[in-house]
Write a protein that holds these residues in place. Structure first.
Motif, PDB file in Angstrom:
ATOM      1  N   PHE A  50      -2.554   7.408  -2.648  1.00 58.14           N
ATOM      2  CA  PHE A  50      -2.575   6.034  -2.146  1.00 58.14           C
ATOM      3  C   PHE A  50      -1.156   5.538  -1.915  1.00 58.14           C
ATOM      4  N   GLY A  51      -0.296   5.727  -2.901  1.00 59.35           N
ATOM      5  CA  GLY A  51       1.085   5.284  -2.768  1.00 59.35           C
ATOM      6  C   GLY A  51       1.828   6.007  -1.663  1.00 59.35           C
ATOM      7  N   LEU A  52       1.535   7.298  -1.481  1.00 60.03           N
ATOM      8  CA  LEU A  52       2.195   8.066  -0.431  1.00 60.03           C
ATOM      9  C   LEU A  52       1.768   7.583   0.951  1.00 60.03           C
ATOM     10  N   ILE A  53       0.473   7.303   1.091  1.00 59.99           N
ATOM     11  CA  ILE A  53      -0.019   6.745   2.356  1.00 59.99           C
ATOM     12  C   ILE A  53       0.600   5.368   2.592  1.00 59.99           C
ATOM     13  N   TRP A  54       0.633   4.550   1.534  1.00 60.29           N
ATOM     14  CA  TRP A  54       1.172   3.196   1.670  1.00 60.29           C
ATOM     15  C   TRP A  54       2.661   3.233   1.986  1.00 60.29           C
ATOM     16  N   LYS A  55       3.364   4.190   1.414  1.00 58.49           N
ATOM     17  CA  LYS A  55       4.798   4.332   1.658  1.00 58.49           C
ATOM     18  C   LYS A  55       5.070   4.559   3.142  1.00 58.49           C
ATOM     19  N   LYS A  56       4.212   5.312   3.797  1.00 58.50           N
ATOM     20  CA  LYS A  56       4.406   5.616   5.214  1.00 58.50           C
ATOM     21  C   LYS A  56       3.812   4.546   6.123  1.00 58.50           C
ATOM     22  N   TYR A  57       2.622   4.051   5.780  1.00 56.53           N
ATOM     23  CA  TYR A  57       1.896   3.179   6.699  1.00 56.53           C
ATOM     24  C   TYR A  57       1.774   1.729   6.239  1.00 56.53           C
ATOM     25  N   GLY A  58       2.244   1.412   5.026  1.00 56.51           N
ATOM     26  CA  GLY A  58       2.039   0.071   4.479  1.00 56.51           C
ATOM     27  C   GLY A  58       2.559  -1.041   5.374  1.00 56.51           C
ATOM     28  N   ALA A  59       3.790  -0.898   5.858  1.00 55.13           N
ATOM     29  CA  ALA A  59       4.360  -1.943   6.711  1.00 55.13           C
ATOM     30  C   ALA A  59       3.562  -2.091   8.002  1.00 55.13           C
ATOM     31  N   THR A  60       3.100  -0.987   8.568  1.00 53.69           N
ATOM     32  CA  THR A  60       2.292  -1.035   9.785  1.00 53.69           C
ATOM     33  C   THR A  60       0.994  -1.780   9.534  1.00 53.69           C
ATOM     34  N   CYS A  66       0.541  -4.060   7.425  1.00 55.41           N
ATOM     35  CA  CYS A  66       0.884  -5.468   7.193  1.00 55.41           C
ATOM     36  C   CYS A  66       1.629  -6.070   8.385  1.00 55.41           C
ATOM     37  N   ASN A  67       1.253  -5.669   9.582  1.00 56.94           N
ATOM     38  CA  ASN A  67       1.853  -6.220  10.810  1.00 56.94           C
ATOM     39  C   ASN A  67       3.367  -6.051  10.833  1.00 56.94           C
ATOM     40  N   ASP A  68       3.817  -4.874  10.423  1.00 61.26           N
ATOM     41  CA  ASP A  68       5.237  -4.513  10.455  1.00 61.26           C
ATOM     42  C   ASP A  68       6.095  -5.400   9.563  1.00 61.26           C
ATOM     43  N   ASN A  69       5.502  -5.924   8.517  1.00 62.23           N
ATOM     44  CA  ASN A  69       6.249  -6.764   7.570  1.00 62.23           C
ATOM     45  C   ASN A  69       6.460  -5.976   6.271  1.00 62.23           C
ATOM     46  N   GLN A  70       7.664  -5.476   6.074  1.00 62.32           N
ATOM     47  CA  GLN A  70       7.958  -4.649   4.909  1.00 62.32           C
ATOM     48  C   GLN A  70       7.895  -5.453   3.615  1.00 62.32           C
ATOM     49  N   ASP A  71       8.263  -6.735   3.669  1.00 66.88           N
ATOM     50  CA  ASP A  71       8.210  -7.569   2.463  1.00 66.88           C
ATOM     51  C   ASP A  71       6.781  -7.678   1.944  1.00 66.88           C
ATOM     52  N   ILE A  72       5.830  -7.876   2.843  1.00 66.95           N
ATOM     53  CA  ILE A  72       4.430  -7.953   2.433  1.00 66.95           C
ATOM     54  C   ILE A  72       3.968  -6.607   1.901  1.00 66.95           C
ATOM     55  N   ALA A  73       4.351  -5.538   2.577  1.00 61.34           N
ATOM     56  CA  ALA A  73       3.972  -4.199   2.119  1.00 61.34           C
ATOM     57  C   ALA A  73       4.522  -3.928   0.725  1.00 61.34           C
ATOM     58  N   ASN A  74       5.756  -4.353   0.465  1.00 63.77           N
ATOM     59  CA  ASN A  74       6.348  -4.162  -0.864  1.00 63.77           C
ATOM     60  C   ASN A  74       5.600  -4.959  -1.922  1.00 63.77           C
ATOM     61  N   SER A  75       5.168  -6.168  -1.546  1.00 61.59           N
ATOM     62  CA  SER A  75       4.408  -7.001  -2.475  1.00 61.59           C
ATOM     63  C   SER A  75       3.080  -6.351  -2.829  1.00 61.59           C
ATOM     64  N   ILE A  76       2.404  -5.779  -1.836  1.00 65.96           N
ATOM     65  CA  ILE A  76       1.137  -5.095  -2.089  1.00 65.96           C
ATOM     66  C   ILE A  76       1.353  -3.875  -2.964  1.00 65.96           C
ATOM     67  N   ASP A  77       2.457  -3.178  -2.743  1.00 67.53           N
ATOM     68  CA  ASP A  77       2.743  -2.012  -3.574  1.00 67.53           C
ATOM     69  C   ASP A  77       2.920  -2.425  -5.034  1.00 67.53           C
ATOM     70  N   ILE A  97      -3.676  -8.366   0.969  1.00 67.86           N
ATOM     71  CA  ILE A  97      -2.743  -8.565   2.080  1.00 67.86           C
ATOM     72  C   ILE A  97      -2.636 -10.044   2.435  1.00 67.86           C
ATOM     73  N   ALA A  98      -3.789 -10.736   2.483  1.00 68.14           N
ATOM     74  CA  ALA A  98      -3.779 -12.165   2.800  1.00 68.14           C
ATOM     75  C   ALA A  98      -3.011 -12.954   1.742  1.00 68.14           C
ATOM     76  N   SER A  99      -3.217 -12.601   0.476  1.00 65.32           N
ATOM     77  CA  SER A  99      -2.527 -13.299  -0.606  1.00 65.32           C
ATOM     78  C   SER A  99      -1.020 -13.062  -0.544  1.00 65.32           C
ATOM     79  N   ALA A 100      -0.630 -11.814  -0.313  1.00 62.31           N
ATOM     80  CA  ALA A 100       0.795 -11.502  -0.228  1.00 62.31           C
ATOM     81  C   ALA A 100       1.432 -12.176   0.977  1.00 62.31           C
ATOM     82  N   THR A 101       0.709 -12.217   2.096  1.00 59.47           N
ATOM     83  CA  THR A 101       1.224 -12.880   3.300  1.00 59.47           C
ATOM     84  C   THR A 101       1.454 -14.360   3.037  1.00 59.47           C
ATOM     85  N   GLY A 102       0.500 -15.002   2.342  1.00 65.59           N
ATOM     86  CA  GLY A 102       0.659 -16.409   1.996  1.00 65.59           C
ATOM     87  C   GLY A 102       1.852 -16.647   1.097  1.00 65.59           C
TER      88      GLY A 102
END
Length: 217
Positions: A69-79, A81-92, A152-157
């Motif tokens: 899961f983490g490996l997939i998220w590491k590669k695709y998480g920002a994508t 999350c609409n290319d937002n790395q901050d949100i992807a990091n929060s989800i991680d 994702i919605a919570s992190a985006t908010g």
């Protein structure tokens, strides 16, 4: 198993029409575009995301190892999350790393109460039921997709609120009085100062032009 449901739901964000094949057959694995949790190989460029090989597949700065899961998220998480790395990091931080830790046996102690893992595992047929395992798996993936979507919605908010509060502080004529044009949650967490400050947050109601005291912090 929880990890697999969440990985499958994450991939649906990017490849909504992908066909999931569950197999340990090396010939089947060789033909797959993306392989996760099997195959004994981690190579994100080749689409291989296993963590069971000797030495694992690396760990985060805090020592939490990566599962598939983490490996997939590491590669695709920002994508996702609409290319937002901050949100992807929060989800991680809030979800992915916890699932990885559990999957890798990194968490010490036993959680009490009803867990997310237990809840999703209940989609599987019991030993007394003659259920459709593939159908149950798909139901569990849909449920996991809802959970991931809410994270994702919570992190985006949260990220958006942080930006709004930071801008309001920047624009304040008096640093002790911060005016927010609309309700913004989590104000205390987003004050970018290390020293203790006392600020008066007020909301400006654009509809009637009135101000409302929000809180002291």
């Amino acid at each position: 198993m929880l990890m697999m449901y969440l990985v499958s739901s994450a991939l649906k964000y990017i490849f909504p029409d992908y066909a999931l094949v569950r197999s340990r057959n090396p010939e089947v694995i060789k033909q797959a575009d993306i392989v996760l949790d099997v195959g004994g190989e981690y190579d994100p460029e080749a689409g291989r995301f296993d963590h069971h090989q000797r030495g694992g597949a690396g760990a985060r700065e805090d020592g939490t190892p990566y599962s598939s899961f983490g490996l997939i998220w590491k590669k695709y998480g920002a994508t996702i999350c609409n290319d937002n790395q901050d949100i992807a990091n929060s989800i991680d931080s809030s979800l992915v790393s916890s699932i990885d830790a559990i999957d890798c046996g990194y968490v010490k102690g036993v959680l009490t109460g009803v867990s997310l893992s237990q809840t999703i595992s209940m989609f599987n047929p019991t030993w007394q039921e003659e259920g459709d395992f593939d159908g149950c798996f798909n139901q569990a993936v849909e449920f996991a997709s809802c959970i991931l979507g809410r994270f994702i919605a919570s992190a985006t908010g949260g990220i958006s609120a942080k930006a709004i509060v930071a801008q309001a502080i920047e624009n304040a004529q008096d640093p002790r009085i911060i005016v927010l044009e609309k309700y913004t949650p989590g104000k205390k967490r987003y004050i970018p100062y290390q020293r203790k400050l006392y600020m008066l947050f007020i909301h400006h109601n654009q509809a009637n032009g009135k101000f409302r005291l929000c809180q002291w912090s």
